[in-house]
Structure formats: structure tokens, C-alpha cells
Design an enzyme around this catalytic site. Structure first.
Site, PDB file in Angstrom:
ATOM      1  CB  ALA A  87      -5.088  11.211  23.094  1.00 54.40           C
TER       2      ALA A  87
ATOM      3  CG  ASP B 175      -2.126  -0.905   1.031  1.00 59.12           C
ATOM      4  OD1 ASP B 175      -2.339  -1.382  -0.096  1.00 59.12           O
ATOM      5  OD2 ASP B 175      -2.848  -1.146   2.016  1.00 59.12           O
TER       6      ASP B 175
END
Length: 268
Positions: free
Chosen positions: A184, A45
Site C-alpha cells: 500500500a 506448509d
């Protein structure tokens, strides 16, 4: 038909590239690395993403074909032992492309200058050693005041990459949508964010206004150190990446094989 080949330098890859060039030459298919109609990538990829950015200014006129020579890839339809079938398909089958959405990122500086980027997988905005504070707008409406490590906006084809590791949904690449996931985020009695991925409609856009003069932006993993940016706008591009339809790419089988199945053979 004009074909270019992009590849990594692994030993197995170089063997496949040599065989592929011989097959193309036997079929009298023209090799043109500057203005190809088709770009064949050999590797994984990452190789295909690099090729996409190499030919990004010609993306509307190029079809991509991926051959993987290592672990399973989401953009690489063909295995190394299938290249003869692939070249035969190039020769005998009528060209037909599957188009998948791209992410357009516009960064506007304090001076009014605009810089434009196209991403195949995703773009992320984050700070390395400090909390990122940013206002997030959907269209022109304030959605949230974000505090955390950063924000990631991904395409459907990129939903199985960085976005998934952040808790994002896996989205079929035929859906024309963008997804934003938080990195986060800080949530307490003072600071509050949605703390969930969002998927926006094709005609919508996301604007991130950072409350800092220095942060990091990535485009498909390529890091850019940014200073004095006023805002970053993410939307579905009017351009799309095109893959040859004759490949045997089955998206959900690939997802299952990559993340769920314990099979050792990844020939799907």
C-alpha cells in the site's frame, strides 16, 4: 540415517504420524529428534516452516520431506496415503537434495549491534497504525524514498505466499533471486515510489533504513516489535533449504492447482 518427525495435532495428522513411526521402525530407521539427517513434516506448509525454524541451525545438514494432511501445500510433496511409498523411497533410493534459496536478514541497531535471521518465505517491515517512511537502497545506491504501509522481501519459494497477495510475481524456486514488493505505497505529486515489484540479482542486496524508531518486522509471519533499528539488510543467504528430490513435486502444476484449477482433487 536418522529421522525426526514434526507435525501438527490434527486428528488426521496424528493417525498418519502413528503409521509413519510404525513404518520407520519396521525399516529399522533411527528416530532422532535432536540431530536428524531428515525431517519429515506432517501437516501443511505452516508445519514445515515451523520445523525449518526449529532446525535452522542445522539447515545445511538436514533434508526436509513434507506430507500434507489437509489443503494443498507448496512444501508438502506427499499425500497421507503415500507414506509407505515415501518410506520405501527413503530406504531404496540414493539420497539427492534439491536446494532452494533462503533469505538472510541482518538488522543493525543504533548502537551497532547486529541481529541475524533466516527466512524461508519472506520478511516484511511495516507500521501498524502509522505510515512507514523509509529509504530503500539496492546495493549501496539509493533507489527510492518509500511511504506506505510497508515492504516485503521474499524468496522464490515464498513468492506464492504473502508476496503474491501484494501483487508480486511467482518465481520458480530454482532461481536464486529475491523479490521486494510494496505494501500500500503512497503515490501522488509529492511522494513517488516505483509501485511495482522488483527482483534483484543473486549478488545484490536490499537495505531498508526506516525513518522511525518503532516498527514491526516479521520473519515468516512471526512478529517482532523493533525499536531503535538503524537499517535492515536483506540478501540471499549462503545457506539453503534442502528437499529430498524423490518427492513428486511439480512446481507449476502446484501453482496451477492452487490458484487456477477448479479441480477438487489435489493429488498432483
Amino acid at each position: 540415517m536418522k529421522v525426526a518427525i514434526a507435525h501438527n495435532n490434527n486428528e488426521e495428522t496424528l493417525k498418519v504420524v502413528a503409521h509413519l513411526k510404525e513404518l520407520l521402525n519396521n525399516k529399522q530407521i533411527v528416530y532422532d529428534a535432536k540431530y536428524p539427517d531428515i525431517v519429515i513434516t506432517v501437516g501443511g506448509d505452516g508445519t514445515l516452516i515451523n520445523a525449518f525454524h526449529r532446525y535452522v541451525n542445522q539447515v545445511d545438514s538436514i533434508r526436509f520431506i513434507g506430507v500434507h494432511t489437509g489443503h494443498l501445500g507448496f512444501y508438502t510433496d506427499w499425500r497421507s496415503y503415500d507414506v509407505e511409498k515415501m518410506v520405501d523411497a527413503l530406504t531404496f533410493k540414493k539420497p539427492e537434495a534439491a536446494k532452494y534459496p533462503l533469505l538472510e536478514v541482518t538488522m543493525e541497531t543504533e548502537s551497532g549491534e547486529q541481529k541475524h535471521f533466516l527466512a524461508l518465505n519472506e520478511s516484511a517491515v511495516k507500521r501498524v497504525s502509522h505510515t512507514l517512511e523509509a529509504d530503500v537502497y539496492i546495493d549501496d545506491q539509493l533507489f527510492e524514498n518509500f511511504r506506505g504501509d510497508g515492504l516485503c522481501v521474499s524468496t522464490p519459494t515464498g513468492s506464492t505466499a504473502y508476496s503474491k497477495s501484494l501483487g508480486g510475481a511467482v518465481i520458480h524456486p530454482q532461481l536464486k533471486a529475491l523479490q521486494m514488493t510494496e505494501i500500500a505505497s503512497i503515490n501522488n505529486r509529492v511522494f513517488r515510489t516505483l509501485s511495482a515489484p522488483i527482483v534483484i540479482a543473486p549478488d545484490q542486496w536490499i537495505t531498508i533504513i526506516p525513518n522511525t524508531d518503532h516498527f514491526v518486522m516479521t520473519i515468516d509471519g512471526e512478529r517482532k516489535n523493533i525499536r531503535n533499528a538503524k537499517k535492515i539488510i536483506s540478501r540471499i543467504s549462503k545457506h539453503a533449504i534442502q528437499f529430498d528430490r524423490f518427492g513428486h513435486h511439480h512446481f507449476w502444476s502446484r501453482v496451477q492447482n492452487a490458484f487456477i484449477s477448479d479441480k477438487k482433487d489435489d493429488t498432483i
